[in-house]
Write a protein that holds these residues in place. Structure first.
Motif, PDB file in Angstrom:
ATOM      1  N   ARG A  14       0.836  -1.206   0.000  1.00 30.77           N
ATOM      2  CA  ARG A  14       0.000   0.000   0.000  1.00 30.77           C
ATOM      3  C   ARG A  14       0.866   1.249   0.000  1.00 30.77           C
ATOM      4  NH1 ARG A  14      -3.624  -3.056   3.342  1.00 30.77           N
ATOM      5  NH2 ARG A  14      -2.541  -2.386   5.216  1.00 30.77           N
ATOM      6  N   SER A  15       1.948   1.214   0.777  1.00 26.78           N
ATOM      7  CA  SER A  15       2.856   2.348   0.836  1.00 26.78           C
ATOM      8  C   SER A  15       3.515   2.586  -0.520  1.00 26.78           C
ATOM      9  CB  SER A  15       3.923   2.104   1.906  1.00 26.78           C
ATOM     10  OG  SER A  15       4.868   3.149   1.930  1.00 26.78           O
ATOM     11  N   LEU A  16       3.918   1.480  -1.183  1.00 28.67           N
ATOM     12  CA  LEU A  16       4.544   1.613  -2.492  1.00 28.67           C
ATOM     13  C   LEU A  16       3.571   2.191  -3.513  1.00 28.67           C
ATOM     14  CD1 LEU A  16       6.886   1.150  -4.463  1.00 28.67           C
ATOM     15  CD2 LEU A  16       6.072  -1.197  -4.748  1.00 28.67           C
ATOM     16  N   ARG A  17       2.337   1.694  -3.511  1.00 26.68           N
ATOM     17  CA  ARG A  17       1.347   2.223  -4.464  1.00 26.68           C
ATOM     18  C   ARG A  17       1.084   3.697  -4.214  1.00 26.68           C
ATOM     19  NH1 ARG A  17      -1.054  -3.004  -3.779  1.00 26.68           N
ATOM     20  NH2 ARG A  17      -2.420  -2.239  -2.120  1.00 26.68           N
ATOM     21  N   ALA A  18       1.013   4.094  -2.949  1.00 27.57           N
ATOM     22  CA  ALA A  18       0.793   5.500  -2.622  1.00 27.57           C
ATOM     23  C   ALA A  18       1.965   6.359  -3.102  1.00 27.57           C
ATOM     24  CB  ALA A  18       0.583   5.678  -1.115  1.00 27.57           C
ATOM     25  N   ASP A  19       3.208   5.862  -2.919  1.00 25.67           N
ATOM     26  CA  ASP A  19       4.388   6.595  -3.382  1.00 25.67           C
ATOM     27  C   ASP A  19       4.381   6.759  -4.897  1.00 25.67           C
ATOM     28  OD1 ASP A  19       5.317   6.865  -0.812  1.00 25.67           O
ATOM     29  OD2 ASP A  19       6.742   5.200  -0.934  1.00 25.67           O
ATOM     30  N   LEU A  20       4.011   5.686  -5.604  1.00 23.50           N
ATOM     31  CA  LEU A  20       3.966   5.751  -7.061  1.00 23.50           C
ATOM     32  C   LEU A  20       2.902   6.729  -7.544  1.00 23.50           C
ATOM     33  CD1 LEU A  20       4.332   1.959  -7.942  1.00 23.50           C
ATOM     34  CD2 LEU A  20       6.025   3.748  -8.342  1.00 23.50           C
ATOM     35  N   ALA A  21       1.724   6.692  -6.908  1.00 14.55           N
ATOM     36  CA  ALA A  21       0.653   7.600  -7.296  1.00 14.55           C
ATOM     37  C   ALA A  21       1.036   9.048  -7.011  1.00 14.55           C
ATOM     38  CB  ALA A  21      -0.643   7.236  -6.558  1.00 14.55           C
ATOM     39  N   ALA A  22       1.674   9.293  -5.849  1.00 22.14           N
ATOM     40  CA  ALA A  22       2.091  10.656  -5.509  1.00 22.14           C
ATOM     41  C   ALA A  22       3.151  11.156  -6.470  1.00 22.14           C
ATOM     42  CB  ALA A  22       2.614  10.688  -4.075  1.00 22.14           C
ATOM     43  N   ASP A  48      13.749   4.609  -8.979  1.00 19.89           N
ATOM     44  CA  ASP A  48      14.670   3.503  -8.708  1.00 19.89           C
ATOM     45  C   ASP A  48      14.992   3.408  -7.215  1.00 19.89           C
ATOM     46  OD1 ASP A  48      14.842   2.611 -11.298  1.00 19.89           O
ATOM     47  OD2 ASP A  48      16.674   3.729 -11.761  1.00 19.89           O
ATOM     48  N   GLY A  49      15.226   4.573  -6.603  1.00 15.21           N
ATOM     49  CA  GLY A  49      15.540   4.587  -5.174  1.00 15.21           C
ATOM     50  C   GLY A  49      14.385   4.061  -4.332  1.00 15.21           C
ATOM     51  N   ILE A  50      13.147   4.464  -4.695  1.00 16.02           N
ATOM     52  CA  ILE A  50      11.968   4.010  -3.957  1.00 16.02           C
ATOM     53  C   ILE A  50      11.825   2.489  -4.060  1.00 16.02           C
ATOM     54  CG2 ILE A  50       9.436   4.052  -3.920  1.00 16.02           C
ATOM     55  CD1 ILE A  50       9.614   6.999  -4.798  1.00 16.02           C
ATOM     56  N   ILE A  51      11.986   1.984  -5.291  1.00 13.69           N
ATOM     57  CA  ILE A  51      11.831   0.545  -5.526  1.00 13.69           C
ATOM     58  C   ILE A  51      12.908  -0.241  -4.790  1.00 13.69           C
ATOM     59  CG2 ILE A  51      11.932  -1.266  -7.287  1.00 13.69           C
ATOM     60  CD1 ILE A  51      10.637   0.795  -9.199  1.00 13.69           C
ATOM     61  N   ASN A  52      14.143   0.240  -4.860  1.00 14.11           N
ATOM     62  CA  ASN A  52      15.241  -0.463  -4.193  1.00 14.11           C
ATOM     63  C   ASN A  52      15.068  -0.466  -2.676  1.00 14.11           C
ATOM     64  OD1 ASN A  52      16.592  -1.172  -6.553  1.00 14.11           O
ATOM     65  ND2 ASN A  52      17.771   0.724  -6.609  1.00 14.11           N
ATOM     66  N   GLU A  53      14.596   0.675  -2.154  1.00 20.16           N
ATOM     67  CA  GLU A  53      14.373   0.754  -0.707  1.00 20.16           C
ATOM     68  C   GLU A  53      13.284  -0.229  -0.284  1.00 20.16           C
ATOM     69  OE1 GLU A  53      12.959   3.954   2.729  1.00 20.16           O
ATOM     70  OE2 GLU A  53      13.278   4.614   0.673  1.00 20.16           O
TER      71      GLU A  53
END
Length: 202
Positions: A115-123, A153-158
């Protein structure tokens, strides 16, 4: 998670393990870890004094097999296991509940991370759309895209590192990672991928 054994339960469970057959100390520790889904992995300092106490009480005997000390239940120990069969059923039920709780916790952590990842991608998608100037020069647009790509890339790697760390730590503690949990992770990742695709092409 707290140990599942309340006062006196570990003593009886040790007898129960030995009632299944002779075991050496490390085998007993490993069996306890396996049967509690990794929620309880006792130290040698916890197990050996209890085995010594059971030996003093005449419920357990020990013998040396090479460099290993093997413990076996005595007739008196077997009689106690039989007499406390109902208590053992309660202990087994508690172990089952403990394993189920930790599996639910892992699944919940995976869902929350997704959920956090989807929210980051949408933002990130909204921010890119809101901040984009009208008819920007091609070079500037490519530069901003590369900047956002690096950020993605940084978000995904984290995220990848966090989830891998959680899973590896859980398994290292002796937890049982079942197919249902991995399938839930796969489904959540697919949903995140579709969300990103829609954001990019919508």
């Amino acid at each position: 998670m707290s140990p599942v054994f309340s006062h006196g339960d570990l003593r009886l469970y040790l007898l129960n393990l030995l009632d299944e057959g002779p075991r050496h100390g490390y085998d007993i520790i490993q069996a306890l870890s396996d049967r509690t889904g990794g929620t309880y992995t006792p130290s040698a300092g916890t197990i050996y004094p209890r085995l010594a106490k059971l030996e003093e009480e005449g419920l357990v005997s020990k013998s040396v097999d090479g460099r290993k000390t093997v413990y076996a239940i005595t007739d008196a120990g077997h009689a106690e296991v039989l007499a406390r069969a109902s208590d053992l059923e309660g202990i087994e039920a508690a172990l089952t509940d403990s394993v189920r709780l930790i599996a639910d916790e892992v699944r919940g952590n995976v869902r929350e991370a997704m959920r956090s990842l989807r929210a980051d991608l949408a933002a990130a998608s909204r921010e890119a759309q809101d901040s984009a100037p009208q008819a920007p020069p091609a070079d500037d647009a490519r530069g901003r895209s590369r900047e956002q790509l690096n950020r993605a890339d940084g978000i995904i790697n984290e995220f990848r590192g966090r989830v891998r760390g959680d899973l590896r730590s859980y398994v290292a503690r002796g937890g049982s990672l079942n197919a249902e949990t991995v399938s839930a992770l796969e489904t959540a990742l697919d949903e995140a991928s579709h969300t990103l695709t829609r954001a990019l092409h919508g």
